[in-house]
Design a protein around this motif. Structure first.
Motif, PDB file in Angstrom:
ATOM      1  N   LYS A  84       0.832  -1.201   0.000  1.00 49.84           N
ATOM      2  CA  LYS A  84       0.000   0.000   0.000  1.00 49.84           C
ATOM      3  C   LYS A  84       0.868   1.254   0.000  1.00 49.84           C
ATOM      4  N   ALA A  85       1.968   1.228   0.775  1.00 50.03           N
ATOM      5  CA  ALA A  85       2.886   2.367   0.821  1.00 50.03           C
ATOM      6  C   ALA A  85       3.506   2.601  -0.554  1.00 50.03           C
ATOM      7  N   GLU A  86       3.901   1.519  -1.233  1.00 53.55           N
ATOM      8  CA  GLU A  86       4.489   1.643  -2.571  1.00 53.55           C
ATOM      9  C   GLU A  86       3.477   2.224  -3.555  1.00 53.55           C
ATOM     10  N   GLU A  87       2.241   1.824  -3.404  1.00 56.57           N
ATOM     11  CA  GLU A  87       1.170   2.326  -4.277  1.00 56.57           C
ATOM     12  C   GLU A  87       0.991   3.830  -4.094  1.00 56.57           C
ATOM     13  N   VAL A  88       1.005   4.290  -2.837  1.00 55.45           N
ATOM     14  CA  VAL A  88       0.831   5.711  -2.540  1.00 55.45           C
ATOM     15  C   VAL A  88       2.046   6.511  -3.014  1.00 55.45           C
ATOM     16  N   LYS A  89       3.248   5.953  -2.850  1.00 54.17           N
ATOM     17  CA  LYS A  89       4.468   6.622  -3.328  1.00 54.17           C
ATOM     18  C   LYS A  89       4.440   6.802  -4.841  1.00 54.17           C
ATOM     19  N   GLU A  90       3.993   5.755  -5.526  1.00 57.72           N
ATOM     20  CA  GLU A  90       3.904   5.801  -6.987  1.00 57.72           C
ATOM     21  C   GLU A  90       2.929   6.899  -7.419  1.00 57.72           C
ATOM     22  N   LEU A  91       1.812   6.995  -6.722  1.00 55.41           N
ATOM     23  CA  LEU A  91       0.812   8.020  -7.030  1.00 55.41           C
ATOM     24  C   LEU A  91       1.389   9.422  -6.799  1.00 55.41           C
ATOM     25  N   TYR A  92       2.210   9.560  -5.762  1.00 52.73           N
ATOM     26  CA  TYR A  92       2.851  10.845  -5.455  1.00 52.73           C
ATOM     27  C   TYR A  92       3.693  11.305  -6.650  1.00 52.73           C
ATOM     28  N   ILE A  93       4.555  10.428  -7.152  1.00 51.70           N
ATOM     29  CA  ILE A  93       5.433  10.775  -8.279  1.00 51.70           C
ATOM     30  C   ILE A  93       4.608  11.045  -9.534  1.00 51.70           C
ATOM     31  N   LYS A  94       3.580  10.243  -9.767  1.00 50.06           N
ATOM     32  CA  LYS A  94       2.755  10.431 -10.971  1.00 50.06           C
ATOM     33  C   LYS A  94       2.023  11.771 -10.940  1.00 50.06           C
ATOM     34  N   THR A  95       1.665  12.238  -9.737  1.00 54.47           N
ATOM     35  CA  THR A  95       1.010  13.548  -9.600  1.00 54.47           C
ATOM     36  C   THR A  95       1.962  14.664 -10.029  1.00 54.47           C
ATOM     37  N   ILE A  96       3.228  14.556  -9.601  1.00 55.08           N
ATOM     38  CA  ILE A  96       4.236  15.565  -9.983  1.00 55.08           C
ATOM     39  C   ILE A  96       4.540  15.450 -11.482  1.00 55.08           C
ATOM     40  N   ASP A  97       4.615  14.213 -11.972  1.00 55.47           N
ATOM     41  CA  ASP A  97       4.855  13.986 -13.394  1.00 55.47           C
ATOM     42  C   ASP A  97       3.749  14.625 -14.231  1.00 55.47           C
ATOM     43  N   SER A  98       2.506  14.494 -13.765  1.00 54.89           N
ATOM     44  CA  SER A  98       1.371  15.082 -14.467  1.00 54.89           C
ATOM     45  C   SER A  98       1.504  16.608 -14.535  1.00 54.89           C
ATOM     46  N   LYS A  99       1.964  17.201 -13.425  1.00 55.98           N
ATOM     47  CA  LYS A  99       2.171  18.655 -13.396  1.00 55.98           C
ATOM     48  C   LYS A  99       3.239  19.058 -14.414  1.00 55.98           C
ATOM     49  N   PHE A 100       4.289  18.240 -14.533  1.00 57.80           N
ATOM     50  CA  PHE A 100       5.360  18.534 -15.486  1.00 57.80           C
ATOM     51  C   PHE A 100       4.845  18.428 -16.925  1.00 57.80           C
ATOM     52  N   LYS A 101       4.029  17.421 -17.204  1.00 55.27           N
ATOM     53  CA  LYS A 101       3.501  17.248 -18.571  1.00 55.27           C
ATOM     54  C   LYS A 101       2.679  18.446 -18.999  1.00 55.27           C
ATOM     55  N   LYS A 102       1.878  18.991 -18.082  1.00 57.28           N
ATOM     56  CA  LYS A 102       1.084  20.172 -18.398  1.00 57.28           C
ATOM     57  C   LYS A 102       1.980  21.396 -18.606  1.00 57.28           C
ATOM     58  N   LEU A 103       3.116  21.400 -17.897  1.00 55.41           N
ATOM     59  CA  LEU A 103       4.026  22.534 -17.955  1.00 55.41           C
ATOM     60  C   LEU A 103       4.926  22.490 -19.199  1.00 55.41           C
ATOM     61  N   ALA A 142      11.256  30.515 -19.071  1.00 55.65           N
ATOM     62  CA  ALA A 142      10.740  31.882 -18.933  1.00 55.65           C
ATOM     63  C   ALA A 142      10.391  32.169 -17.479  1.00 55.65           C
ATOM     64  N   LYS A 143      10.495  33.446 -17.109  1.00 49.41           N
ATOM     65  CA  LYS A 143      10.281  33.867 -15.716  1.00 49.41           C
ATOM     66  C   LYS A 143       8.909  33.448 -15.190  1.00 49.41           C
ATOM     67  N   ASP A 144       7.904  33.471 -16.065  1.00 47.35           N
ATOM     68  CA  ASP A 144       6.538  33.161 -15.641  1.00 47.35           C
ATOM     69  C   ASP A 144       6.376  31.706 -15.175  1.00 47.35           C
ATOM     70  N   TYR A 145       7.266  30.844 -15.639  1.00 45.71           N
ATOM     71  CA  TYR A 145       7.129  29.408 -15.328  1.00 45.71           C
ATOM     72  C   TYR A 145       8.229  28.888 -14.398  1.00 45.71           C
ATOM     73  N   LYS A 146       9.102  29.819 -13.979  1.00 44.19           N
ATOM     74  CA  LYS A 146      10.223  29.422 -13.108  1.00 44.19           C
ATOM     75  C   LYS A 146       9.721  28.863 -11.771  1.00 44.19           C
ATOM     76  N   ASP A 162       8.908  24.406  -7.988  1.00 43.13           N
ATOM     77  CA  ASP A 162       7.994  23.625  -7.144  1.00 43.13           C
ATOM     78  C   ASP A 162       8.102  22.133  -7.435  1.00 43.13           C
ATOM     79  N   ILE A 163       8.286  21.786  -8.692  1.00 40.97           N
ATOM     80  CA  ILE A 163       8.431  20.371  -9.063  1.00 40.97           C
ATOM     81  C   ILE A 163       9.678  19.784  -8.392  1.00 40.97           C
ATOM     82  N   ILE A 164      10.772  20.529  -8.458  1.00 45.01           N
ATOM     83  CA  ILE A 164      12.021  20.059  -7.830  1.00 45.01           C
ATOM     84  C   ILE A 164      11.834  19.949  -6.314  1.00 45.01           C
ATOM     85  N   SER A 165      11.216  20.964  -5.695  1.00 46.71           N
ATOM     86  CA  SER A 165      10.986  20.940  -4.245  1.00 46.71           C
ATOM     87  C   SER A 165      10.083  19.770  -3.856  1.00 46.71           C
ATOM     88  N   ALA A 166       9.065  19.508  -4.686  1.00 46.86           N
ATOM     89  CA  ALA A 166       8.143  18.398  -4.402  1.00 46.86           C
ATOM     90  C   ALA A 166       8.880  17.064  -4.430  1.00 46.86           C
TER      91      ALA A 166
END
Length: 737
Positions: free
Chosen positions: A311-330, A413-417, A422-426
């Motif tokens: 269950k912990a591995e499943e939640v960890k995987e979801l954590y990374i996929k959430t950040i990955d999703s943010k990167f794809k949109k960016l 660009a400055k607008d997306y810095k 945040d992705i790196i910090s996450a």
């Protein structure tokens, strides 16, 4: 000349005939019942054995051969040259009696609480069972310990445990023979415990790579075992846990390892308090609107602690996929379509997420590589750098570091810095300990919120620990100066333990002579199966009175007392276990598990007391060192005699003081009264093991076999001294609720 044989007596009503041992010597005859019966047709008079196709033939024949050997030993190899019939029969009866008492006994009897209140314990990295032995000796105000389970990776640890605790003491304590780093270890541990509450967990993770004396290796699997130990603590959540280690751990990496261990202990949380902490962190978004994403990541990271294993591995995987999703949109905002598909930097970020999502698989691969690297002895060679580099590359921290480098090389660009930062910090939050997360949460708090957080932190930390402390075993009645570091974690609902009070003062400590004098009747390449009288007056002549003065009547824990006390040697012979084990059977030795299953047991009066077969030159060398009293002082004379050695050190035991730390190689020590190494039993005495504790399997081994085998000397040398463990256990019993 004596003859030794077996014969059958008259048959009983069921057709079974008792087997008798008969000794003829100088027209005198000694007869002795062996306690075994067979049918007349199943006994071969010519071979003096039970026929192979008969029931229990292997066990009985082994026993008869053993009795013949002991009789022959008494008649031909004993220091005493003559016996009366009565003396001979009495000595042989001791061996027979031990066999009879153990015969037909159930292998495992249910462990029963006879009085008082029992608390349960589990012993990890158990080895020979030093912690187990000490905890079973402990008793305070009718409180004592019940033994649930031990764990180690070695077969001979399991064999020694099974013989001592299941066969001899009749406990139902289980044994898990498995590497704690294996993915299914926790599941198997929980299965064996079978829902029972665990009050205390003790253990000493192997720590050669921590040692001040040994080499320090990168990616040695032993370096990370404490974190796996703490994973067990997180799941079992005992009232107390004890972790023992070498003193070198305090200074390793300039104290960073010690700080890391404390931080990891502080990161064990009360999962019942996690919703409260999560709710508090979410509330911080109201005053930190620009950091809502990172605060949500902190909440997700904290909530991972609620889960274990899959269950912990499943939640960890979801954590990374959430950040990955943010990167794809960016991505469309920081790179054009062609760049996003071919650019090395974008690929590094994207593939880095893939690696992190597969963290469980990479960790398993890392464990396998480290295990194989250690098995192949990869160190100080042309291979080590490549192994170290690869193992570094697949570590989550290094993967995140490369993702950060890739981001830094993009022209964003400055607008997306801020979004990229945040992705790196996450990602960095993902690898933080809970203790580090709590520190980071403070960055988003005002003064009032900080005060509220302090209260939550106090409640959420499951264990209280200020600092580890150094314990010297000689302070607890052990005749050995063995310094060890103890981490004692106290669950927040239990009384705090900051140290283990000494049981003896400096001037009261047990000496080497007290521990070993009654075993000093054995020479080079000899084995003793029973005790023999040691006459101190004859052995020491003019210094006999001085030596006798070293012997003191003591309580179990070494405190000198004038009435009802015993010498250390007497305690070792009679045993230090409490009244719950009065029905324990006689100790025995087996060479391996197969021998145990076949009933090939050796029921000696004294076990593990055999000296090495050392050559004449070695004996001469040891004699010179012994007379000089010190290896360094003896080197010049050794050179003159052509007896110099490449050996780094020899420790000459001083009878009036304590021994140095007992290690795993007997040749490191020279007996205080004879030019020889110590026996397993003598080393066990210096560790404070009872004589009834028999070390099983091979006596010693060498070379690459040390990677896979755990012989008697290693079992003894690596053990926690039982009397020190007993002092720890009693202090816990005093405080436990």
């Amino acid at each position: 000349m004596a003859t030794i044989n077996f014969y059958l007596d008259k048959s009983d009503k069921k057709g079974f005939s008792p087997i008798h041992l008969r000794i003829n010597c100088n027209s005198e005859q000694v007869k002795l019942s062996t306690g075994e019966k067979v049918k007349q047709e199943d006994f071969d008079k010519e071979t003096q054995s039970v026929k192979e196709n008969s029931e229990r033939a292997t066990e009985i024949n082994y026993y008869l051969a053993y009795l013949r050997d002991r009789a022959d030993d008494l008649l031909n190899n004993s220091y005493k040259k003559s016996y009366t019939n009565k003396e001979l029969k009495s000595k042989l009866t001791g061996f027979v009696k031990a066999y009879k008492e153990n015969h037909n006994v159930n292998i495992v009897r249910e462990q029963v609480s006879l009085y008082g209140k029992p608390f349960t314990f589990v012993d990890l990295f158990a080895g020979a069972g030093g912690f187990s032995e000490g905890f079973l000796q402990a008793e305070h105000n009718n409180k004592f310990f019940d033994f649930l389970l031990a764990n180690d990776i070695n077969d001979n640890s399991e064999l020694t445990h099974v013989v001592r605790y299941n066969h001899q003491l009749g406990l139902d304590a289980d044994f898990l023979c498995q590497d704690i780093t294996e993915p299914d270890f926790l599941d198997n541990l929980l299965s064996k415990i079978n829902g029972k509450k665990v009050d205390v967990v003790c253990g000493g993770p192997p720590c050669q790579s921590f040692s001040l004396a040994g080499k320090r290796k990168k990616f040695d699997k032993k370096d990370d075992l404490f974190s796996h130990y703490l994973e067990v603590i997180k799941v079992l959540q005992p009232k107390y846990f004890v972790m023992e280690n070498v003193k070198g751990i305090l200074t390793k990496e300039k104290g960073k390892i010690k700080e890391l261990i404390i931080k990891e202990i502080n990161s064990i949380v009360d999962i019942n308090e996690i919703p409260r902490l999560s709710s508090f962190v979410r509330s911080l978004k109201k005053t930190n609107l620009d950091n809502s994403f990172l605060i949500d990541c902190l909440v997700k990271r904290i909530e991972i602690e609620q889960y274990t294993d899959s269950k912990a591995e499943e939640v960890k995987e979801l954590y990374i996929k959430t950040i990955d999703s943010k990167f794809k949109k960016l991505t469309p905002n920081i790179a054009d379509y062609k760049t996003s598909k071919t650019d090395e930097r974008i690929s590094t970020i994207r593939h880095g997420f893939n690696l992190l999502v597969r963290n469980k698989e990479w960790e398993k691969l890392k464990r396998d590589i480290i295990r194989e690297k250690d098995f192949c002895n990869i160190d100080n060679d042309y291979f080590i750098d490549s192994f170290t580099q690869f193992l570094t590359e697949i570590d989550s921290n290094e993967i995140i570091n490369k993702i950060e480098i890739a981001f830094s090389k993009l022209n964003i660009a400055k607008d997306y810095k801020k979004a990229c930062d945040d992705i790196i910090s996450a990602l960095k939050i993902y690898v933080l300990s809970i203790d580090d997360c709590l520190s980071l949460i403070r960055d988003y708090c005002n003064e009032n919120q900080n005060n509220e957080l302090d209260v939550i932190i106090s409640d959420i930390r499951l264990y209280k620990i200020e600092a580890p402390f150094v314990a010297n075993s000689s302070n607890y009645g052990v005749p050995q100066n063995r310094e060890r570091v103890l981490f004692i974690g106290c669950r927040k609902d239990q009384k705090f333990i900051s140290e283990i009070p000494a049981t003896v003062k400096e001037e009261e400590k047990v000496s080497v002579f007290e521990a070993l004098y009654d075993l000093d009747f054995i020479g080079n390449n000899q084995e003793a199966h029973q005790y023999q009288l040691v006459d101190i007056s004859k052995q020491y002549n003019g210094t006999a009175n001085k030596m006798k003065e070293l012997l003191k009547k003591r309580s179990i824990d070494g405190k000198p007392i004038k009435t009802k006390g015993k010498t250390f040697a007497e305690w070792s012979r009679s045993g230090r276990l409490n009244g719950r084990f009065e029905k324990s059977t006689k100790p025995f030795y087996v060479r391996n598990e197969e021998a145990l299953n076949n009933g090939e047991k050796v029921y000696d009066i004294l076990h593990n007391h055999k000296t090495s077969n050392q050559g004449k030159d070695v004996i001469k060398r040891l004699d010179i060192i012994l007379k000089e009293g010190d290896y360094k002082k003896a080197k010049e004379k050794l050179n003159e005699c052509g007896l110099s050695s490449n050996k780094r050190n020899y420790n000459v035991l001083k009878p009036e003081s304590q021994s140095p730390t007992v290690m795993t190689i007997p040749d490191d020590y020279i007996h205080y009264n004879s030019p020889r190494a110590l026996t397993v039993r003598e080393m066990a005495r210096l560790q404070s093991f009872d004589d009834s504790f028999v070390f099983q399997g091979k006596r010693s081994t060498g070379g690459n076999n040390r990677k896979s085998e755990l012989p008697q000397y290693t079992l003894v040398g690596n053990a926690v001294p039982p009397l020190m463990a007993r002092a720890v256990a009693i202090e816990i019993l005093k405080k436990i609720r």
